[in-house]
Design a protein around this motif. Structure first.
Motif, short mmCIF file in Angstrom:
data_model
loop_
_atom_site.label_atom_id
_atom_site.label_comp_id
_atom_site.label_asym_id
_atom_site.label_seq_id
_atom_site.Cartn_x
_atom_site.Cartn_y
_atom_site.Cartn_z
N ARG A 177 -13.98 13.50 -1.24
CA ARG A 177 -12.79 12.72 -0.90
C ARG A 177 -12.24 11.95 -2.10
N SER A 180 -10.74 14.31 -4.65
CA SER A 180 -9.51 14.89 -4.11
C SER A 180 -8.33 13.97 -4.35
N HIS A 181 -8.51 12.68 -4.06
CA HIS A 181 -7.44 11.72 -4.30
C HIS A 181 -7.11 11.63 -5.79
N ASP A 204 -5.84 19.73 3.12
CA ASP A 204 -6.41 18.38 3.06
C ASP A 204 -5.36 17.34 3.45
N HIS A 205 -5.31 16.98 4.72
CA HIS A 205 -4.31 16.01 5.19
C HIS A 205 -4.59 14.61 4.67
N ASP A 206 -5.78 14.38 4.16
CA ASP A 206 -6.15 13.06 3.68
C ASP A 206 -5.36 12.65 2.43
N VAL A 207 -4.82 13.63 1.68
CA VAL A 207 -4.13 13.32 0.41
C VAL A 207 -2.62 13.33 0.55
N PRO A 234 -2.05 5.88 0.40
CA PRO A 234 -2.98 6.86 0.92
C PRO A 234 -4.28 6.20 1.30
N ALA A 235 -5.02 6.87 2.17
CA ALA A 235 -6.31 6.31 2.57
C ALA A 235 -7.18 6.13 1.33
N PRO A 237 -10.13 6.20 -1.26
CA PRO A 237 -11.35 6.99 -1.34
C PRO A 237 -12.58 6.11 -1.20
N ARG A 238 -13.61 6.68 -0.61
CA ARG A 238 -14.83 5.91 -0.40
C ARG A 238 -15.92 6.42 -1.33
#
Length: 238
Positions: A177, A180-181, A204-207, A234-235, A237-238
């Motif tokens: 994750r 990806s960001h 990847d809907h997260d990006v 954007p969410a 990253p963790r």
């Protein structure tokens, strides 16, 4: 930002059929898409929906059966195979899902080779590697780079010839994750800072918060889902 109003990519009512006989399918069904310089546009959709075919016609790798494709005003249908190859090298950059790096070459040499294939005699890989945060890894081969670093080198290689259009296929497929960001942020920064038009196919809907627009492809048709997404947070990253 550029004052040029010519679209970097303009696809109008493109159709494309693949296969033979009973297995023939319509990969693109009247697709239209306009992307301006400086835009990062994401295309999402299920496997087999036509996303790869969209990149192929946008990148002069395939000719649509009908409709038109223009890149910075050049009608791709007017180009011979040789002219299309030269146009791709000079105008269009490709970033592949796997990176497609040559295992024997360092990051710097990957970039140098791309420039030389385009006919450039002198290629300084450092500025473009620096632009994607990889100058400090210039002497490392792919086997000594992480997945995210390999993707950054792939982006640098695609950018060395200063393309006006960047076509990106699943750049985060093998990344966690956070990486990806990072990779998609590099694409967003390059779009904004260098007025490069970027079309990114992704699952990847997260990006998607990094993107200006999000479109969905289903059964060969393209529909816009969101506009002006970039600028939203954007969410993290963790």
């Amino acid at each position: 930002m550029t004052t040029d109003t010519t679209p970097a990519l303009e696809i109008v009512d493109a159709t494309l059929e693949l296969g033979d006989g009973d297995s023939r399918v319509r990969a693109l069904d009247g697709v239209s898409l306009t992307v301006r310089p400086g835009e990062l546009v994401a295309v999402v959709g299920p496997s087999g929906s036509g996303k790869s075919s969209l990149l192929a016609v946008a990148g002069a790798l395939s000719q649509p059966d009908s409709g038109s494709v223009r890149v910075h005003g050049t009608d791709l249908s007017t180009l011979s195979k040789g002219a299309a190859a030269r146009f791709r090298l000079a105008t269009i950059g490709f970033v592949f899902q796997s990176g497609n790096l040559l295992p024997a070459l360092s990051a710097a040499d990957q970039v140098r080779l791309a420039g030389r294939l385009a006919g450039r005699r002198r290629v300084d890989p450092v500025p473009v590697l620096d632009a994607v945060g990889m100058a400090h890894r210039a002497t490392h081969r792919p086997g000594h780079l992480s997945g995210g670093e390999r993707q950054r080198v792939g982006i640098a290689r695609a950018l060395v010839n200063d393309p006006s259009l960047l076509l990106v296929d699943e750049p985060t497929a093998a990344l966690d994750r956070r990486r990806s960001h990072e990779v998609v942020q590099v694409l967003a920064d390059r779009a904004r800072d260098a007025d490069v038009a970027v079309v990114m196919v992704t699952h990847d809907h997260d990006v998607l918060g990094h993107c200006d627009r999000v479109l969905e492809m289903v059964d060969g048709t393209l529909t816009e889902l969101a506009h002006a997404a970039r600028g939203m947070d954007p969410a993290p990253p963790r």
